[in-house]
Design an enzyme around this catalytic site. Structure first.
Site, PDB file in Angstrom:
ATOM      1  N   ASP A   1      -2.456  -7.823  -0.830  1.00  0.00           N
ATOM      2  CA  ASP A   1      -3.035  -9.166  -0.940  1.00  0.00           C
ATOM      3  C   ASP A   1      -4.081  -9.125  -2.059  1.00  0.00           C
ATOM      4  OD1 ASP A   1      -5.238  -7.913   0.128  1.00  0.00           O
ATOM      5  OD2 ASP A   1      -5.081  -8.868   2.098  1.00  0.00           O
TER       6      ASP A   1
ATOM      7  N   HIS B   1      -1.636   4.144  -0.130  1.00  0.00           N
ATOM      8  CA  HIS B   1      -3.026   4.577  -0.280  1.00  0.00           C
ATOM      9  C   HIS B   1      -3.230   5.853   0.546  1.00  0.00           C
ATOM     10  CE1 HIS B   1      -7.269   4.127  -1.098  1.00  0.00           C
ATOM     11  NE2 HIS B   1      -7.501   4.418   0.170  1.00  0.00           N
TER      12      HIS B   1
ATOM     13  N   GLU C   1       3.049  11.034   2.128  1.00  0.00           N
ATOM     14  CA  GLU C   1       3.277   9.828   1.313  1.00  0.00           C
ATOM     15  C   GLU C   1       4.730   9.741   0.877  1.00  0.00           C
ATOM     16  OE1 GLU C   1       0.512   8.943  -1.858  1.00  0.00           O
ATOM     17  OE2 GLU C   1      -1.011  10.234  -0.980  1.00  0.00           O
TER      18      GLU C   1
HETATM   19  C1  GRF Z   1      -1.205   8.764  -4.448  1.00  0.00           C
HETATM   20  O1  GRF Z   1      -2.069   9.595  -3.749  1.00  0.00           O
HETATM   21  C2  GRF Z   1      -1.260   7.360  -3.928  1.00  0.00           C
HETATM   22  O2  GRF Z   1      -1.509   7.307  -2.555  1.00  0.00           O
HETATM   23  C3  GRF Z   1      -2.405   6.762  -4.687  1.00  0.00           C
HETATM   24  O3  GRF Z   1      -2.314   7.323  -5.977  1.00  0.00           O
HETATM   25  C4  GRF Z   1      -1.635   8.574  -5.901  1.00  0.00           C
HETATM   26  C5  GRF Z   1      -0.479   8.475  -6.824  1.00  0.00           C
HETATM   27  O4  GRF Z   1       0.210   9.694  -6.925  1.00  0.00           O
HETATM   28  N1  GRF Z   1      -2.340   5.324  -4.668  1.00  0.00           N
HETATM   29  P1  GRF Z   1       1.584   9.755  -7.682  1.00  0.00           P
HETATM   30  O5  GRF Z   1       1.344   9.260  -9.109  1.00  0.00           O
HETATM   31  O6  GRF Z   1       2.569   8.886  -6.954  1.00  0.00           O
HETATM   32  O7  GRF Z   1       1.986  11.199  -7.669  1.00  0.00           O
END
Ligand code: GRF
Length: 218
Positions: free
Chosen positions: A154, A122, A187
């Site tokens: 969860d 997230h 991420e």
């Molecule tokens: C990301 O920002 C993730 O944190 C959120 O949705 C986005 C997905 O991006 N849950 P991607 O499809 O992985 O490029």
């Protein structure tokens, strides 16, 4: 929680991952890249998208990975759609489910089929700014740092135990897009790192705290 981290002989048994996505799939590609570089003892057993047109699904196919579109709009109900997703994951023996930009809530039933084995990423420092447009929420609130959270899933919305978090600064001139791009870079490191740790290190839950290391060992 060591079944997948357990050594078989001296070799780590690769965990079978199912990836659920709805969009461009850059986190899926980050996970795939880490596997290819030998940094993650896993293999992607299935990629599922609820949107047939998702770029991430096309990319999975180009990479030769098992990939399936299960369009939610073709199903009579949320339950029917989820049952198809579940059957697809079970058919190929998925052990861990990675949500990578999957824009559907999971039912308690599905969560219960993979206890502590569903992971999500997230784009905020949870528990701040769960739900949609986390980066926009962060800007609107005026926070000076934000980031991303990898967590176990969860039944709640972005509410499970936290595995890894990464911070980024929020700059005065940021737009939602510039902040999202800065967070996304993190991420792509945080998700493989969290999976690697979950798969290769002992860990346990103490209440809602996920603690790495053996019980009684600092
Ligand atoms: C990301 O920002 C993730 O944190 C959120 O949705 C986005 C997905 O991006 N849950 P991607 O499809 O992985 O490029």
């Amino acid at each position: 929680m060591t079944e997948r981290g357990a050594k078989v002989g001296s070799v780590l048994e690769p965990a079978r991952l199912g990836v659920l996505l709805s969009g461009r799939g850059s986190n899926f590609l980050a996970i795939h890249g880490a596997i290819e570089r030998g940094e993650l003892p896993a293999r992607i057993a299935m990629v599922v998208s609820n949107l047939p047109e998702a770029a991430g699904l096309a990319r999975a196919r180009e990479l030769g990975l098992p990939a399936r579109a299960i369009a939610h709009r073709d199903e009579p109900s949320r339950h029917a759609h989820e049952q198809k997703v579940l059957a697809t994951l079970e058919e190929v023996g998925v052990e861990w489910v990675c949500l990578a930009g999957y824009m559907r809530l999971l039912s308690a039933e599905l969560v219960g089929r993979f206890p502590r084995r569903i992971v999500n990423i997230h784009p905020s420092l949870l528990p701040a700014f769960p739900g949609l447009d986390a980066q926009g929420q962060a800007l609107e609130h005026g926070v000076k740092v934000s980031g991303c959270t990898v967590h176990l899933v969860d039944e709640g919305l972005d509410s499970g135990p936290i595995v890894v978090q990464r911070c980024v600064p929020v700059e005065d001139g940021d737009t939602t897009e510039s902040l999202a791009a800065r967070i996304l870079e993190q991420e792509h490191e945080a998700y493989p790192e969290a999976l690697r740790r979950l798969l290769t290190e002992p860990w346990r839950l103490e209440g809602r705290r996920l603690v790495f290391g053996r019980s009684g060992v600092a």
